[in-house]
Write an enzyme that holds these catalytic residues in place. Sequence first.
Site, PDB file in Angstrom:
ATOM      1  N   GLY A  25       0.828  -1.196   0.000  1.00 15.74           N
ATOM      2  CA  GLY A  25       0.000   0.000   0.000  1.00 15.74           C
ATOM      3  C   GLY A  25       0.860   1.242   0.000  1.00 15.74           C
ATOM      4  N   GLN A  27       2.647   2.847   2.391  1.00 15.90           N
ATOM      5  CA  GLN A  27       3.987   2.672   2.950  1.00 15.90           C
ATOM      6  C   GLN A  27       4.750   1.557   2.238  1.00 15.90           C
ATOM      7  OE1 GLN A  27       5.792   4.300   5.276  1.00 15.90           O
ATOM      8  NE2 GLN A  27       4.217   5.813   5.758  1.00 15.90           N
ATOM      9  N   SER A  50      -3.687 -11.067  -4.608  1.00 22.73           N
ATOM     10  CA  SER A  50      -3.629  -9.637  -4.331  1.00 22.73           C
ATOM     11  C   SER A  50      -3.625  -8.826  -5.622  1.00 22.73           C
ATOM     12  CB  SER A  50      -2.373  -9.296  -3.527  1.00 22.73           C
ATOM     13  OG  SER A  50      -2.192  -7.896  -3.444  1.00 22.73           O
ATOM     14  N   SER A  52      -2.342  -6.051  -5.926  1.00 22.15           N
ATOM     15  CA  SER A  52      -1.104  -5.262  -5.984  1.00 22.15           C
ATOM     16  C   SER A  52       0.038  -6.009  -6.672  1.00 22.15           C
ATOM     17  CB  SER A  52      -0.660  -4.885  -4.570  1.00 22.15           C
ATOM     18  OG  SER A  52      -1.604  -4.066  -3.937  1.00 22.15           O
ATOM     19  N   HIS A 107       4.825   1.016  12.818  1.00 22.48           N
ATOM     20  CA  HIS A 107       3.986   1.573  13.885  1.00 22.48           C
ATOM     21  C   HIS A 107       3.946   0.533  14.986  1.00 22.48           C
ATOM     22  CE1 HIS A 107       1.002   3.701  16.071  1.00 22.48           C
ATOM     23  NE2 HIS A 107      -0.044   3.015  15.672  1.00 22.48           N
ATOM     24  N   GLU A 230      -8.488  26.991   2.871  1.00 23.81           N
ATOM     25  CA  GLU A 230      -7.287  27.782   3.118  1.00 23.81           C
ATOM     26  C   GLU A 230      -6.351  27.134   4.138  1.00 23.81           C
ATOM     27  OE1 GLU A 230      -7.445  31.962   3.641  1.00 23.81           O
ATOM     28  OE2 GLU A 230      -9.139  32.222   2.296  1.00 23.81           O
ATOM     29  N   SER A 251      -1.475  38.480   7.549  1.00 23.96           N
ATOM     30  CA  SER A 251      -1.680  39.891   7.865  1.00 23.96           C
ATOM     31  C   SER A 251      -1.604  40.129   9.367  1.00 23.96           C
ATOM     32  CB  SER A 251      -3.056  40.345   7.358  1.00 23.96           C
ATOM     33  OG  SER A 251      -4.084  39.743   8.134  1.00 23.96           O
TER      34      SER A 251
END
Length: 340
Positions: A25, A27, A50, A52, A107, A230, A251
Amino acid sequence: MARVYREGDIGNEIMQRKVAILGYGSQGHAHALNLKESGCEVAVGLYEGSSSKEKAEREGLQVMNTAEAVQWADVVMMLLPDERQPAVYRSEVEPNLSEGMLLLFAHGFNIHFNQIVVPPQVDLGLVAPKGPGHVLRRLYTEGKGMPALFAVQNDASGEARDVILSYARGIGSGRAGIIETTFAEETETDLFGEQAVLCGGLTALLKAGFETLVEAGYQPELAYYECVNELKLIVDLIYEGGLAGMRYSISNTAEYGDYTAGPKVIDEGAKERMRGILADIQSGKFAREWVLENQAGGASFLAMRRREAELRVERVGAELRALAAEGVEAPAGSRTGGEA
Protein backbone atom coordinates in the site's frame (compact mmCIF):
# COMPACT_ATOMS: atom_id res chain seq x y z
CA MET A 1 18.02 17.38 22.70
CA ALA A 2 17.68 13.94 21.14
CA ARG A 3 20.51 12.76 18.93
CA VAL A 4 19.66 12.96 15.23
CA TYR A 5 21.31 10.29 13.08
CA ARG A 6 22.17 11.15 9.48
CA GLU A 7 23.58 9.22 6.54
CA GLY A 8 27.18 9.75 7.60
CA ASP A 9 26.49 8.14 10.99
CA ILE A 10 25.05 4.93 9.53
CA GLY A 11 26.54 1.92 7.77
CA ASN A 12 25.34 -0.27 4.89
CA GLU A 13 24.38 -3.37 6.87
CA ILE A 14 20.99 -3.59 5.17
CA MET A 15 22.73 -4.16 1.83
CA GLN A 16 23.92 -7.56 3.09
CA ARG A 17 20.38 -8.63 4.00
CA LYS A 18 17.43 -9.85 1.99
CA VAL A 19 14.44 -7.67 2.83
CA ALA A 20 10.79 -8.73 2.58
CA ILE A 21 8.17 -5.99 2.57
CA LEU A 22 4.77 -7.35 3.60
CA GLY A 23 2.09 -5.27 1.94
CA TYR A 24 2.18 -2.92 -1.03
CA GLY A 25 0.00 0.00 0.00
CA SER A 26 1.08 3.57 0.66
CA GLN A 27 3.99 2.67 2.95
CA GLY A 28 4.76 -0.70 1.36
CA HIS A 29 5.40 0.58 -2.14
CA ALA A 30 7.56 3.44 -0.83
CA HIS A 31 9.74 1.23 1.37
CA ALA A 32 10.17 -1.43 -1.32
CA LEU A 33 11.07 0.96 -4.13
CA ASN A 34 13.31 3.19 -2.01
CA LEU A 35 15.23 0.19 -0.66
CA LYS A 36 15.57 -1.32 -4.13
CA GLU A 37 16.92 1.92 -5.55
CA SER A 38 19.31 2.17 -2.59
CA GLY A 39 20.82 -1.15 -3.68
CA CYS A 40 18.99 -3.61 -1.42
CA GLU A 41 17.70 -7.04 -2.44
CA VAL A 42 13.96 -6.69 -1.91
CA ALA A 43 10.89 -8.88 -2.31
CA VAL A 44 7.26 -7.99 -1.71
CA GLY A 45 5.08 -10.44 0.23
CA LEU A 46 1.40 -10.47 -0.72
CA TYR A 47 -1.57 -12.73 -0.13
CA GLU A 48 -2.62 -15.00 -2.98
CA GLY A 49 -4.73 -13.09 -5.50
CA SER A 50 -3.63 -9.64 -4.33
CA SER A 51 -4.47 -6.89 -6.81
CA SER A 52 -1.10 -5.26 -5.98
CA LYS A 53 0.96 -8.10 -7.48
CA GLU A 54 0.86 -6.81 -11.05
CA LYS A 55 1.72 -3.28 -9.96
CA ALA A 56 4.72 -4.40 -7.89
CA GLU A 57 6.03 -6.60 -10.69
CA ARG A 58 5.55 -3.79 -13.20
CA GLU A 59 7.78 -1.64 -11.00
CA GLY A 60 10.56 -4.24 -11.17
CA LEU A 61 10.04 -5.93 -7.80
CA GLN A 62 9.99 -9.66 -7.16
CA VAL A 63 6.74 -10.81 -5.56
CA MET A 64 6.10 -13.86 -3.40
CA ASN A 65 3.28 -15.00 -1.22
CA THR A 66 3.63 -13.86 2.39
CA ALA A 67 4.95 -17.11 3.86
CA GLU A 68 7.49 -17.56 1.06
CA ALA A 69 8.72 -13.99 1.48
CA VAL A 70 9.31 -14.50 5.21
CA GLN A 71 11.14 -17.80 4.58
CA TRP A 72 13.34 -16.09 1.96
CA ALA A 73 14.18 -12.97 3.96
CA ASP A 74 16.66 -11.94 6.63
CA VAL A 75 14.66 -8.79 7.44
CA VAL A 76 10.85 -8.61 7.37
CA MET A 77 8.95 -5.31 7.50
CA MET A 78 5.25 -5.55 8.42
CA LEU A 79 3.40 -2.86 6.46
CA LEU A 80 -0.12 -4.26 6.51
CA PRO A 81 -2.91 -2.28 8.21
CA ASP A 82 -2.73 -2.55 12.01
CA GLU A 83 -6.00 -4.48 12.22
CA ARG A 84 -4.81 -7.16 9.75
CA GLN A 85 -1.36 -7.73 11.19
CA PRO A 86 -2.11 -10.11 14.11
CA ALA A 87 -3.89 -12.74 12.00
CA VAL A 88 -1.28 -12.61 9.22
CA TYR A 89 1.51 -12.76 11.78
CA ARG A 90 0.08 -15.86 13.45
CA SER A 91 -0.66 -17.75 10.22
CA GLU A 92 2.08 -16.64 7.79
CA VAL A 93 4.90 -14.88 9.62
CA GLU A 94 5.53 -16.51 13.01
CA PRO A 95 5.78 -20.09 11.68
CA ASN A 96 8.49 -18.98 9.25
CA LEU A 97 10.66 -16.86 11.54
CA SER A 98 14.07 -18.18 12.50
CA GLU A 99 16.77 -17.22 14.97
CA GLY A 100 18.72 -14.12 13.97
CA MET A 101 16.05 -12.67 11.70
CA LEU A 102 14.92 -9.08 12.15
CA LEU A 103 11.20 -8.27 12.25
CA LEU A 104 10.35 -4.60 11.73
CA PHE A 105 7.21 -2.52 12.16
CA ALA A 106 6.45 1.03 11.02
CA HIS A 107 3.99 1.57 13.88
CA GLY A 108 4.22 0.04 17.33
CA PHE A 109 0.52 -0.56 18.00
CA ASN A 110 0.41 -4.37 17.86
CA ILE A 111 3.67 -4.87 19.73
CA HIS A 112 2.98 -2.31 22.44
CA PHE A 113 -0.55 -3.56 23.07
CA ASN A 114 0.50 -7.25 22.92
CA GLN A 115 -1.52 -8.18 19.86
CA ILE A 116 1.70 -9.64 18.46
CA VAL A 117 4.34 -11.31 20.64
CA VAL A 118 7.68 -11.97 18.93
CA PRO A 119 9.97 -14.79 20.12
CA PRO A 120 13.03 -13.50 22.03
CA GLN A 121 15.45 -15.18 19.62
CA VAL A 122 14.17 -12.94 16.79
CA ASP A 123 15.39 -9.34 16.56
CA LEU A 124 12.56 -6.83 16.80
CA GLY A 125 12.62 -3.17 15.82
CA LEU A 126 10.75 -0.15 14.55
CA VAL A 127 11.34 2.20 11.61
CA ALA A 128 8.57 4.80 11.47
CA PRO A 129 8.75 7.48 8.75
CA LYS A 130 6.89 10.57 9.92
CA GLY A 131 4.50 10.98 7.03
CA PRO A 132 2.49 9.20 4.33
CA GLY A 133 4.15 6.66 2.07
CA HIS A 134 3.53 8.55 -1.15
CA VAL A 135 5.39 11.55 0.32
CA LEU A 136 8.23 9.29 1.52
CA ARG A 137 8.54 8.03 -2.04
CA ARG A 138 8.33 11.46 -3.67
CA LEU A 139 10.96 12.96 -1.38
CA TYR A 140 13.30 10.05 -2.09
CA THR A 141 12.98 10.49 -5.85
CA GLU A 142 13.73 14.20 -5.41
CA GLY A 143 16.96 13.38 -3.59
CA LYS A 144 15.50 14.39 -0.22
CA GLY A 145 14.24 12.38 2.72
CA MET A 146 11.52 12.09 5.33
CA PRO A 147 12.44 12.12 9.04
CA ALA A 148 11.93 8.80 10.80
CA LEU A 149 11.94 7.25 14.25
CA PHE A 150 13.64 3.97 15.11
CA ALA A 151 13.53 1.62 18.09
CA VAL A 152 15.21 -1.60 19.13
CA GLN A 153 13.18 -3.99 21.31
CA ASN A 154 14.86 -7.39 20.86
CA ASP A 155 18.55 -7.60 19.98
CA ALA A 156 19.24 -11.32 20.09
CA SER A 157 21.86 -11.09 17.33
CA GLY A 158 23.75 -8.14 18.77
CA GLU A 159 23.46 -6.44 15.38
CA ALA A 160 19.85 -5.24 15.40
CA ARG A 161 20.59 -1.58 16.09
CA ASP A 162 22.97 -1.20 13.16
CA VAL A 163 20.68 -3.05 10.75
CA ILE A 164 17.61 -1.04 11.82
CA LEU A 165 19.42 2.26 11.35
CA SER A 166 20.72 1.05 7.99
CA TYR A 167 17.17 0.17 6.94
CA ALA A 168 16.06 3.70 7.84
CA ARG A 169 18.92 5.05 5.76
CA GLY A 170 17.89 2.79 2.88
CA ILE A 171 14.43 4.34 2.66
CA GLY A 172 16.02 7.80 2.53
CA SER A 173 15.43 8.98 6.09
CA GLY A 174 19.12 9.49 6.78
CA ARG A 175 18.93 12.51 4.48
CA ALA A 176 16.47 14.20 6.86
CA GLY A 177 17.28 12.76 10.28
CA ILE A 178 16.48 9.66 12.35
CA ILE A 179 15.66 9.81 16.08
CA GLU A 180 15.63 6.94 18.57
CA THR A 181 12.45 6.14 20.50
CA THR A 182 10.67 3.13 22.00
CA PHE A 183 7.66 1.16 20.83
CA ALA A 184 5.64 2.61 23.70
CA GLU A 185 6.60 6.24 23.03
CA GLU A 186 6.06 6.01 19.28
CA THR A 187 2.69 4.30 19.66
CA GLU A 188 1.26 6.59 22.32
CA THR A 189 2.45 9.86 20.78
CA ASP A 190 1.34 8.77 17.30
CA LEU A 191 -2.16 7.82 18.44
CA PHE A 192 -2.48 11.00 20.49
CA GLY A 193 -1.36 13.22 17.62
CA GLU A 194 -3.82 11.56 15.24
CA GLN A 195 -6.77 11.72 17.62
CA ALA A 196 -6.33 15.02 19.43
CA VAL A 197 -4.73 17.18 16.74
CA LEU A 198 -3.95 15.96 13.23
CA CYS A 199 -7.12 14.03 12.42
CA GLY A 200 -9.73 14.02 15.17
CA GLY A 201 -9.13 17.49 16.58
CA LEU A 202 -8.53 19.09 13.20
CA THR A 203 -11.54 17.65 11.39
CA ALA A 204 -13.82 18.51 14.32
CA LEU A 205 -12.51 22.10 14.26
CA LEU A 206 -13.00 22.39 10.50
CA LYS A 207 -16.56 21.07 10.68
CA ALA A 208 -17.44 23.31 13.62
CA GLY A 209 -16.10 26.41 11.84
CA PHE A 210 -17.95 25.58 8.63
CA GLU A 211 -21.21 24.88 10.46
CA THR A 212 -20.95 28.04 12.58
CA LEU A 213 -20.73 30.26 9.50
CA VAL A 214 -23.46 28.42 7.58
CA GLU A 215 -25.83 28.45 10.56
CA ALA A 216 -25.23 32.21 10.83
CA GLY A 217 -26.48 32.64 7.26
CA TYR A 218 -23.25 32.85 5.28
CA GLN A 219 -22.83 31.08 1.93
CA PRO A 220 -21.56 27.52 2.41
CA GLU A 221 -19.07 27.97 -0.43
CA LEU A 222 -17.42 30.89 1.35
CA ALA A 223 -17.57 29.05 4.66
CA TYR A 224 -15.73 26.15 3.03
CA TYR A 225 -13.03 28.36 1.56
CA GLU A 226 -12.47 30.24 4.82
CA CYS A 227 -12.55 27.31 7.24
CA VAL A 228 -11.32 24.34 5.19
CA ASN A 229 -9.72 25.14 1.85
CA GLU A 230 -7.29 27.78 3.12
CA LEU A 231 -5.95 25.40 5.74
CA LYS A 232 -3.36 24.10 3.27
CA LEU A 233 -1.89 27.58 2.90
CA ILE A 234 -1.46 27.88 6.66
CA VAL A 235 -0.10 24.35 7.11
CA ASP A 236 2.46 24.89 4.34
CA LEU A 237 3.65 28.08 6.05
CA ILE A 238 3.97 26.27 9.40
CA TYR A 239 5.80 23.38 7.73
CA GLU A 240 8.28 25.79 6.17
CA GLY A 241 8.84 28.17 9.09
CA GLY A 242 7.03 27.06 12.23
CA LEU A 243 4.37 29.14 13.95
CA ALA A 244 6.52 32.27 13.77
CA GLY A 245 7.06 31.81 10.04
CA MET A 246 3.34 31.45 9.48
CA ARG A 247 2.58 34.55 11.54
CA TYR A 248 5.19 36.53 9.61
CA SER A 249 3.42 35.70 6.34
CA ILE A 250 -0.16 36.46 7.30
CA SER A 251 -1.68 39.89 7.87
CA ASN A 252 -1.35 41.72 11.17
CA THR A 253 -5.13 41.45 11.51
CA ALA A 254 -4.98 37.68 11.18
CA GLU A 255 -2.02 37.46 13.57
CA TYR A 256 -3.84 39.52 16.22
CA GLY A 257 -6.91 37.30 15.85
CA ASP A 258 -4.65 34.26 16.23
CA TYR A 259 -3.40 35.46 19.61
CA THR A 260 -6.75 36.64 20.97
CA ALA A 261 -9.27 34.09 19.62
CA GLY A 262 -7.23 30.89 19.59
CA PRO A 263 -7.10 30.49 23.39
CA LYS A 264 -10.87 30.95 23.54
CA VAL A 265 -11.35 27.89 21.32
CA ILE A 266 -8.54 25.73 22.67
CA ASP A 267 -8.68 26.59 26.37
CA GLU A 268 -7.75 24.69 29.51
CA GLY A 269 -10.95 22.66 29.17
CA ALA A 270 -9.85 21.47 25.73
CA LYS A 271 -6.43 20.57 27.11
CA GLU A 272 -8.05 18.64 29.94
CA ARG A 273 -10.05 16.64 27.39
CA MET A 274 -6.81 16.02 25.50
CA ARG A 275 -5.30 14.64 28.70
CA GLY A 276 -8.28 12.29 28.89
CA ILE A 277 -7.61 11.10 25.35
CA LEU A 278 -3.95 10.50 26.22
CA ALA A 279 -4.94 8.60 29.36
CA ASP A 280 -7.21 6.31 27.31
CA ILE A 281 -4.32 5.62 24.94
CA GLN A 282 -1.80 4.99 27.73
CA SER A 283 -4.13 2.66 29.63
CA GLY A 284 -4.91 0.58 26.54
CA LYS A 285 -8.59 1.57 26.57
CA PHE A 286 -8.51 2.88 23.00
CA ALA A 287 -6.58 -0.18 21.80
CA ARG A 288 -9.13 -2.53 23.36
CA GLU A 289 -11.99 -0.61 21.72
CA TRP A 290 -10.30 -0.75 18.31
CA VAL A 291 -9.47 -4.44 18.58
CA LEU A 292 -13.06 -5.27 19.62
CA GLU A 293 -14.42 -3.09 16.81
CA ASN A 294 -12.48 -5.10 14.26
CA GLN A 295 -13.43 -8.41 15.85
CA ALA A 296 -17.08 -7.33 15.45
CA GLY A 297 -16.59 -6.64 11.73
CA GLY A 298 -16.15 -2.86 12.02
CA ALA A 299 -19.88 -2.08 11.85
CA SER A 300 -19.67 1.08 13.99
CA PHE A 301 -16.54 2.25 12.21
CA LEU A 302 -18.11 1.85 8.77
CA ALA A 303 -21.30 3.60 9.94
CA MET A 304 -19.26 6.58 11.16
CA ARG A 305 -17.43 6.67 7.82
CA ARG A 306 -20.75 6.75 5.94
CA ARG A 307 -22.20 9.49 8.14
CA GLU A 308 -19.14 11.69 7.72
CA ALA A 309 -19.17 11.26 3.94
CA GLU A 310 -22.73 12.61 3.85
CA LEU A 311 -21.99 15.85 5.72
CA ARG A 312 -22.73 19.13 3.96
CA VAL A 313 -19.11 20.26 4.31
CA GLU A 314 -18.06 17.24 2.26
CA ARG A 315 -20.64 17.86 -0.46
CA VAL A 316 -19.69 21.53 -0.77
CA GLY A 317 -16.01 20.67 -0.84
CA ALA A 318 -16.50 18.11 -3.60
CA GLU A 319 -18.42 20.63 -5.70
CA LEU A 320 -15.76 23.31 -5.27
CA ARG A 321 -12.92 20.91 -6.07
CA ALA A 322 -14.77 19.85 -9.21
CA LEU A 323 -15.09 23.51 -10.25
CA ALA A 324 -11.40 24.09 -9.64
CA ALA A 325 -10.52 21.01 -11.70
CA GLU A 326 -12.55 22.42 -14.57
CA GLY A 327 -10.70 25.72 -14.34
CA VAL A 328 -13.74 27.69 -13.15
CA GLU A 329 -12.77 30.85 -11.28
CA ALA A 330 -13.35 30.77 -7.51
CA PRO A 331 -16.04 33.00 -5.96
CA ALA A 332 -15.01 36.60 -5.44
CA GLY A 333 -15.12 36.28 -1.67
CA SER A 334 -12.33 33.73 -1.50
CA ARG A 335 -8.70 34.59 -0.83
CA THR A 336 -5.65 32.90 -2.24
CA GLY A 337 -2.91 35.22 -1.05
CA GLY A 338 -1.01 35.61 2.20
CA GLU A 339 -3.89 36.70 4.43
CA ALA A 340 -5.76 34.29 6.66
